[in-house]
Design a protein around this motif. Structure first.
Motif, mmCIF file in Angstrom:
data_model
loop_
_atom_site.group_PDB
_atom_site.id
_atom_site.type_symbol
_atom_site.label_atom_id
_atom_site.label_comp_id
_atom_site.label_asym_id
_atom_site.label_seq_id
_atom_site.Cartn_x
_atom_site.Cartn_y
_atom_site.Cartn_z
ATOM 1 N N GLY A 105 14.464 -82.554 -26.836
ATOM 2 C CA GLY A 105 13.236 -81.812 -27.137
ATOM 3 C C GLY A 105 13.424 -80.661 -28.107
ATOM 4 N N ALA A 106 14.646 -80.515 -28.647
ATOM 5 C CA ALA A 106 14.900 -79.408 -29.574
ATOM 6 C C ALA A 106 14.228 -79.667 -30.925
ATOM 7 C CB ALA A 106 16.401 -79.234 -29.767
ATOM 8 N N ARG A 107 14.082 -78.600 -31.692
ATOM 9 C CA ARG A 107 13.524 -78.663 -33.051
ATOM 10 C C ARG A 107 14.565 -78.129 -33.999
ATOM 11 N NH1 ARG A 107 7.953 -78.364 -33.206
ATOM 12 N NH2 ARG A 107 7.048 -79.438 -31.424
ATOM 13 N N ILE A 108 14.672 -78.755 -35.161
ATOM 14 C CA ILE A 108 15.612 -78.277 -36.163
ATOM 15 C C ILE A 108 14.907 -78.149 -37.505
ATOM 16 C CG2 ILE A 108 16.456 -80.610 -36.665
ATOM 17 C CD1 ILE A 108 19.259 -79.350 -37.116
ATOM 18 N N ASP A 109 15.256 -77.113 -38.233
ATOM 19 C CA ASP A 109 14.755 -76.979 -39.611
ATOM 20 C C ASP A 109 15.739 -76.120 -40.406
ATOM 21 O OD1 ASP A 109 14.245 -74.462 -38.569
ATOM 22 O OD2 ASP A 109 12.095 -74.546 -38.851
ATOM 23 N N TRP A 110 15.456 -75.938 -41.664
ATOM 24 C CA TRP A 110 16.284 -75.050 -42.475
ATOM 25 C C TRP A 110 15.736 -73.645 -42.345
ATOM 26 C CZ3 TRP A 110 20.875 -76.479 -44.130
ATOM 27 C CH2 TRP A 110 21.131 -77.838 -44.316
ATOM 28 N N ALA A 111 16.625 -72.686 -42.072
ATOM 29 C CA ALA A 111 16.208 -71.291 -41.961
ATOM 30 C C ALA A 111 15.882 -70.784 -43.355
ATOM 31 C CB ALA A 111 17.336 -70.477 -41.346
ATOM 32 N N ARG A 112 14.707 -70.319 -43.568
ATOM 33 C CA ARG A 112 14.369 -69.816 -44.895
ATOM 34 C C ARG A 112 14.297 -68.298 -44.889
ATOM 35 N NH1 ARG A 112 12.180 -74.859 -44.602
ATOM 36 N NH2 ARG A 112 13.171 -76.240 -46.102
ATOM 37 N N ASP A 113 13.503 -67.743 -44.029
ATOM 38 C CA ASP A 113 13.339 -66.289 -44.020
ATOM 39 C C ASP A 113 14.151 -65.626 -42.909
ATOM 40 O OD1 ASP A 113 11.477 -66.758 -46.032
ATOM 41 O OD2 ASP A 113 9.875 -67.053 -44.554
ATOM 42 N N LEU A 114 15.046 -66.387 -42.294
ATOM 43 C CA LEU A 114 15.740 -65.845 -41.122
ATOM 44 C C LEU A 114 17.112 -65.266 -41.438
ATOM 45 C CD1 LEU A 114 14.833 -68.652 -38.583
ATOM 46 C CD2 LEU A 114 13.874 -66.343 -38.669
ATOM 47 N N SER A 115 17.591 -65.497 -42.659
ATOM 48 C CA SER A 115 18.907 -64.990 -43.032
ATOM 49 C C SER A 115 19.014 -64.890 -44.542
ATOM 50 C CB SER A 115 19.989 -65.936 -42.498
ATOM 51 O OG SER A 115 21.270 -65.505 -42.911
ATOM 52 N N SER A 116 19.870 -63.980 -44.984
ATOM 53 C CA SER A 116 20.138 -63.882 -46.426
ATOM 54 C C SER A 116 21.242 -64.866 -46.833
ATOM 55 C CB SER A 116 20.568 -62.460 -46.774
ATOM 56 O OG SER A 116 21.774 -62.162 -46.089
ATOM 57 N N ARG A 174 23.270 -68.528 -47.328
ATOM 58 C CA ARG A 174 22.891 -69.851 -47.827
ATOM 59 C C ARG A 174 23.164 -70.909 -46.757
ATOM 60 N NH1 ARG A 174 26.855 -71.195 -52.008
ATOM 61 N NH2 ARG A 174 28.172 -69.881 -50.711
ATOM 62 N N ASN A 175 22.501 -72.056 -46.901
ATOM 63 C CA ASN A 175 22.817 -73.254 -46.090
ATOM 64 C C ASN A 175 22.711 -72.979 -44.596
ATOM 65 O OD1 ASN A 175 23.717 -74.152 -48.707
ATOM 66 N ND2 ASN A 175 25.743 -73.310 -48.253
ATOM 67 N N VAL A 176 21.642 -72.356 -44.185
ATOM 68 C CA VAL A 176 21.504 -71.949 -42.784
ATOM 69 C C VAL A 176 20.558 -72.888 -42.025
ATOM 70 C CG1 VAL A 176 20.922 -70.094 -41.183
ATOM 71 C CG2 VAL A 176 21.898 -69.537 -43.415
ATOM 72 N N ILE A 177 21.113 -73.498 -40.996
ATOM 73 C CA ILE A 177 20.336 -74.364 -40.106
ATOM 74 C C ILE A 177 19.766 -73.509 -38.978
ATOM 75 C CG2 ILE A 177 20.526 -76.247 -38.422
ATOM 76 C CD1 ILE A 177 22.999 -77.212 -40.112
ATOM 77 N N HIS A 178 18.527 -73.789 -38.620
ATOM 78 C CA HIS A 178 17.866 -73.102 -37.509
ATOM 79 C C HIS A 178 17.482 -74.149 -36.473
ATOM 80 C CE1 HIS A 178 13.819 -71.402 -35.943
ATOM 81 N NE2 HIS A 178 14.787 -70.817 -35.268
ATOM 82 N N PHE A 179 17.856 -73.954 -35.227
ATOM 83 C CA PHE A 179 17.295 -74.849 -34.227
ATOM 84 C C PHE A 179 16.905 -74.099 -32.967
ATOM 85 C CE2 PHE A 179 20.472 -75.637 -30.990
ATOM 86 C CZ PHE A 179 21.666 -75.314 -31.613
ATOM 87 N N ARG A 180 16.007 -74.722 -32.248
ATOM 88 C CA ARG A 180 15.378 -74.111 -31.082
ATOM 89 C C ARG A 180 15.349 -75.138 -29.965
ATOM 90 N NH1 ARG A 180 10.708 -73.394 -28.264
ATOM 91 N NH2 ARG A 180 9.956 -71.251 -28.024
ATOM 92 N N TYR A 187 19.159 -70.661 -32.457
ATOM 93 C CA TYR A 187 20.468 -70.453 -33.078
ATOM 94 C C TYR A 187 20.366 -70.647 -34.579
ATOM 95 C CZ TYR A 187 22.242 -71.261 -28.365
ATOM 96 O OH TYR A 187 22.486 -71.190 -27.022
ATOM 97 N N LEU A 188 21.240 -69.954 -35.296
ATOM 98 C CA LEU A 188 21.470 -70.232 -36.706
ATOM 99 C C LEU A 188 22.900 -70.727 -36.842
ATOM 100 C CD1 LEU A 188 19.906 -67.063 -38.413
ATOM 101 C CD2 LEU A 188 18.780 -69.240 -37.866
ATOM 102 N N LEU A 189 23.065 -71.746 -37.683
ATOM 103 C CA LEU A 189 24.379 -72.302 -37.989
ATOM 104 C C LEU A 189 24.539 -72.294 -39.491
ATOM 105 C CD1 LEU A 189 24.249 -75.465 -35.686
ATOM 106 C CD2 LEU A 189 25.318 -73.260 -35.175
ATOM 107 N N GLN A 190 25.691 -71.853 -39.962
ATOM 108 C CA GLN A 190 25.836 -71.674 -41.399
ATOM 109 C C GLN A 190 27.223 -72.058 -41.882
ATOM 110 O OE1 GLN A 190 27.670 -69.130 -43.240
ATOM 111 N NE2 GLN A 190 26.700 -69.417 -45.226
ATOM 112 N N SER A 191 27.262 -72.615 -43.087
ATOM 113 C CA SER A 191 28.529 -72.880 -43.768
ATOM 114 C C SER A 191 28.397 -72.452 -45.217
ATOM 115 C CB SER A 191 28.840 -74.373 -43.708
ATOM 116 O OG SER A 191 29.890 -74.680 -44.591
ATOM 117 N N GLY A 192 29.489 -72.032 -45.818
ATOM 118 C CA GLY A 192 29.483 -71.751 -47.248
ATOM 119 C C GLY A 192 29.306 -73.014 -48.062
#
Ligand code: I3S
Length: 126
Positions: free
Chosen positions: A73-84, A86-92, A99-104
């Protein structure tokens, strides 16, 4: 829990290191605290470990994660305004943990995005 689920032994889909921060707990906003984490995507769960688990024969049943989320039942999207960053995944999760998950590396983030989304979609169809 992973230790109660022998099925997980055969269900590791992906592992790897990402930067992670939890940003909400039960819908309540948390202060960000970015840290490197070792992720294991297996079964219905995304598990977070402090250290990489790379020993031969290691399985999710071998050690308890620091934390773990149920992707049903989770939702995933790309974090746009949630972090400065790059490449930040947002899921709920359904329980309102975010959570935010990020890689260079864009490729690394893309691979994780696709893998997590794949599990969420599979669970949606069950
Ligand atoms: O969303 P924010 O508040 O700009 O997130 C930044 C802060 O969490 C910051 O820590 P302090 O709360 O101690 O200032 C972190 O060091 C930054 O990494 C956070 O922003 P990014 O854009 O990196 O997610």
């Amino acid at each position: 829990s992973p230790t109660d689920s022998p099925d997980l032994l055969h269900m590791v889909e992906k592992t790897g290191q990402l930067n992670k921060t939890k940003i909400a707990e039960g819908g309540r906003k948390l202060r960000k605290c970015w840290a490197s984490s070792w992720l294991v995507l297996a079964g219905n769960s995304l598990m977070f470990y402090k250290d990489p688990k790379v020993a031969a024969g290691w399985t999710p049943a071998s050690s308890r994660p620091e934390s773990s989320v149920d992707l049903r039942g989770a939702r995933i999207d790309w974090a746009r305004d949630l972090s400065s960053k790059r490449n930040v995944i947002h899921f709920r999760t359904v329980t309102g943990n975010e959570y935010l998950l990020q890689s260079g590396s864009e490729a690394v983030s893309q691979d994780w995005y696709q893998a997590i989304r794949g599990v969420i979609r599979r669970l949606d169809q069950e």
